[in-house]
Design a protein around this motif. Structure first.
Motif, PDB file in Angstrom:
ATOM      1  N   UNK A  79      -1.361  23.136   3.830  1.00 29.01           N
ATOM      2  CA  UNK A  79      -1.481  24.293   4.726  1.00 29.01           C
ATOM      3  C   UNK A  79      -0.372  25.278   4.394  1.00 29.01           C
ATOM      4  N   UNK A  80      -0.455  25.818   3.210  1.00 27.56           N
ATOM      5  CA  UNK A  80       0.550  26.742   2.694  1.00 27.56           C
ATOM      6  C   UNK A  80      -0.151  27.765   1.823  1.00 27.56           C
ATOM      7  N   UNK A  81       0.624  28.668   1.269  1.00 25.81           N
ATOM      8  CA  UNK A  81       0.030  29.664   0.397  1.00 25.81           C
ATOM      9  C   UNK A  81      -0.406  29.005  -0.909  1.00 25.81           C
ATOM     10  N   UNK A 119      -2.023  34.138  -0.627  1.00 27.08           N
ATOM     11  CA  UNK A 119      -3.059  33.833   0.370  1.00 27.08           C
ATOM     12  C   UNK A 119      -2.908  32.408   0.879  1.00 27.08           C
ATOM     13  N   UNK A 120      -3.358  32.153   2.097  1.00 29.38           N
ATOM     14  CA  UNK A 120      -3.411  30.766   2.555  1.00 29.38           C
ATOM     15  C   UNK A 120      -4.411  29.964   1.721  1.00 29.38           C
ATOM     16  N   UNK A 121      -3.979  28.842   1.183  1.00 27.66           N
ATOM     17  CA  UNK A 121      -4.800  28.104   0.222  1.00 27.66           C
ATOM     18  C   UNK A 121      -6.125  27.664   0.826  1.00 27.66           C
ATOM     19  N   UNK A 122      -6.102  27.320   2.103  1.00 25.79           N
ATOM     20  CA  UNK A 122      -7.307  26.756   2.700  1.00 25.79           C
ATOM     21  C   UNK A 122      -8.349  27.803   3.036  1.00 25.79           C
ATOM     22  N   UNK A 123      -8.010  29.069   2.810  1.00 22.65           N
ATOM     23  CA  UNK A 123      -9.002  30.116   3.053  1.00 22.65           C
ATOM     24  C   UNK A 123      -9.763  30.476   1.787  1.00 22.65           C
TER      25      UNK A 123
ATOM     26  N   UNK B 153       3.921  21.476   7.581  1.00 21.28           N
ATOM     27  CA  UNK B 153       2.497  21.793   7.520  1.00 21.28           C
ATOM     28  C   UNK B 153       1.815  21.633   8.878  1.00 21.28           C
ATOM     29  N   UNK B 232      -0.973  32.044  12.069  1.00 22.37           N
ATOM     30  CA  UNK B 232      -2.077  31.253  11.517  1.00 22.37           C
ATOM     31  C   UNK B 232      -2.975  32.122  10.646  1.00 22.37           C
ATOM     32  N   UNK B 233      -3.252  33.328  11.155  1.00 19.00           N
ATOM     33  CA  UNK B 233      -4.110  34.221  10.375  1.00 19.00           C
ATOM     34  C   UNK B 233      -3.482  34.515   9.023  1.00 19.00           C
ATOM     35  N   UNK B 234      -2.163  34.605   9.017  1.00 15.55           N
ATOM     36  CA  UNK B 234      -1.492  34.922   7.758  1.00 15.55           C
ATOM     37  C   UNK B 234      -1.337  33.696   6.858  1.00 15.55           C
ATOM     38  N   UNK B 235      -1.091  32.521   7.465  1.00 15.03           N
ATOM     39  CA  UNK B 235      -0.718  31.364   6.643  1.00 15.03           C
ATOM     40  C   UNK B 235      -1.822  30.316   6.517  1.00 15.03           C
ATOM     41  N   UNK B 236      -2.880  30.446   7.287  1.00 16.39           N
ATOM     42  CA  UNK B 236      -3.969  29.455   7.175  1.00 16.39           C
ATOM     43  C   UNK B 236      -3.522  28.093   7.595  1.00 16.39           C
TER      44      UNK B 236
END
Ligand SMILES: Nc1ncnc2c1ncn2[C@@H]1O[C@H](COP(=O)(O)OP(=O)(O)O)[C@@H](O)[C@H]1O
Ligand SMILES: [Mg+2]
Lengths: 229, 236
Positions: A79-81, A119-123, B153, B232-236
């Motif tokens: 849950x990171x970039x 970007x967030x990796x999970x997106x 995380x 959250x929107x920024x970091x997923x």
């Protein structure tokens, strides 16, 4: 690290034999494809070879906590970039900060994700996630890279992209050991083949003769698409 | 107590807020400082403890988890009484001279919510560990190395855990009234003031203070959720 030698591996879970008497040798060279119908034991074999599972019987040399790197059938992205996902294992490997950034940038460039580094990796889309997982493992520059169905559930274009990346990693001297259910892909990538059926090695050897004229009835049926499990 | 009381309580609450009643502001400030300090201490202990418990496998682990879950329901008065006995002049920590000070209230609230933070974060992080374990092992990270990774995380889920702890701390009255003593100008908090005004029969003032406390706690929660959603929107 290479060659990796697996001798008479057996593995059971819950009293059920999953692999029996599996021996194989992983040497430097073109990709080794582990083929076989669903449930043959391919994923379990990759985990044993990588070192995530311990064989019930038999042994694998060299002995090590883990051998090489692995991309799972369903990769777990942190849950990171995107960039942080690549740098994380590099940090665990003890690489200095500047080297981590350099390698992450190069790896993202190679898989075409450089623009998405923050970007967030999970997106990411499915194909992008798969490429990121590949880049994350490849950035470690492992001597051997285990790939479990790296193109499962990808469309043909994404599959092609992933195949090109795999070929690129192999060309840089990383030994690829992978499974796939896509026979076309196996033909395109394989230098050698191990054919598993019901937890046993039925055939092993260079790819060309295997695809042109398999020695066993099971492999022949598998290549015809008639062997379902 | 009827609708009229409620109405006058509301008017009184507005007046308290509009005039910025200095006594009330002092009480409110102390309440927030005590609860935030308790939250900080409890987080430093409880979150790593929860993370360790999420990844560690040892005999008796199940019992520890059950005990921790049970401690979440620790009655505040009981916790307060135990700390009272520890801090009282003849108690083992009596020499510290902390009884009836804000620090004593911080300790009481921290003791109360540490198990809450540990138990809830254990739950949240265990699910995350289940998802991450194989990948982290593949990278060569064992359970110990996974702890900071899970804490980072899991940060968005842990914020919700922190809010639960803050809510419980700021709403708590039984422990702080015992160890703080509800001393005007020293250890009077929103909740102890409400308890006092209620027992004196000044229901409108008690209600007014209650309204202010509710708005503050809801506001803190809303703000935290907004921050979380934005992050959250920024970091997923
Ligand atoms: N942890 C496990 N416990 C029980 N059975 C398992 C476990 N892992 C795999 N299996 C079983 O072992 C067999 C081989 O699994 P797998 O290696 O995933 O096959 P595949 O060749 O399709 O990758 C399957 O029948 C599967 O259900
Ligand atoms: Mg599989």
């Amino acid at each position: 690290m290479l060659p990796i030698e697996a001798e008479a591996l057996s593995y059971a879970a819950g009293g059920v034999a999953i692999l029996q008497d599996v021996s194989l040798r992983i040497e430097a060279g073109p990709p080794l494809l582990i083929l076989g119908p669903n449930g043959a034991g391919k994923s379990v074999l990759l985990r044993l070879l990588h070192g995530l599972l311990r064989p019930g019987r038999g042994r694998i040399t060299p002995e090590a906590p883990t051998r090489g790197a692995m991309v799972f059938q369903r990769p777990v992205l942190l849950r990171r970039s995107v960039g942080a996902n690549i740098r994380y294992p590099l940090a665990l490997a003890g690489l200095p900060w500047a080297e981590r950034r350099r390698r992450a940038a190069a790896a993202l460039e190679e898989v075409g994700l450089a623009a998405l580094a923050d970007r967030p990796a999970r997106r990411l889309s499915g194909g992008e996630q798969q490429r990121l997982a590949l880049a994350r493992a490849a950035a470690l520059a492992p001597p051997v890279l285990f790939l479990d169905e790296p193109c499962a559930s990808l469309d043909p274009a994404a599959t092609r992209a992933v195949e090109e990346i795999i070929a690129g990693i192999a060309a840089r001297g990383t030994k690829i050991v992978m499974t796939t259910h896509d026979l076309g892909q196996a033909r395109r990538l394989a230098g050698e083949v191990v054919f598993l059926h019901r937890g046993r090695v039925v055939e092993a050897g260079p790819a060309r003769p295997f695809f042109n004229g398999p020695a066993s009835a099971e492999a022949a049926a598998f290549l015809q698409g008639d062997l379902l499990w | 107590m009827d609708v009229q009381d409620l109405g006058s309580a509301f008017v009184a609450a507005m007046a308290l807020v509009r005039h910025g009643d200095p006594d009330m502001l002092a009480i409110l400030g102390l309440s927030l400082r005590v609860s935030l300090a308790a939250l900080g201490i409890a987080a430093l202990v409880g979150l790593p403890l929860g993370a360790l418990l999420a990844v560690a496998r040892f005999p008796g682990r199940r019992a520890v988890v059950v005990a921790l879950n049970a401690l979440m329901g620790l009655p505040p008065v009981v916790a307060g009484l135990m700390i009272y006995l520890l801090l009282s002049r003849s108690g083992p920590l009596g020499a510290w001279g902390l009884l009836f000070t804000p620090q004593a209230m911080v300790i009481a609230q921290a003791v109360l919510i540490t198990p809450i933070l540990a138990a809830l974060s254990r739950q949240v992080l265990e699910a995350l560990w289940e998802e991450y374990a194989e990948t982290l092992r593949s990278f060569g990270a064992g359970p110990w190395r996974a702890v900071p990774t899970l804490l980072w995380d899991g940060r968005f889920a842990l914020l919700t855990v922190l809010l639960a702890g803050f809510g419980r701390a700021s709403a708590e009255v039984g422990a702080v009234i015992l160890v703080g003593g509800n001393i005007e100008g020293a250890t009077r908090t929103m909740t102890t003031a409400i308890a006092l005004e209620t027992s004196k029969g000044d229901l409108p003032l008690a209600l007014a203070l209650g309204l202010v406390l509710m708005v503050i706690v809801l506001g803190v929660n809303a703000l935290a959720q907004l921050l979380r959603d934005a992050a959250l929107r920024r970091a997923g």
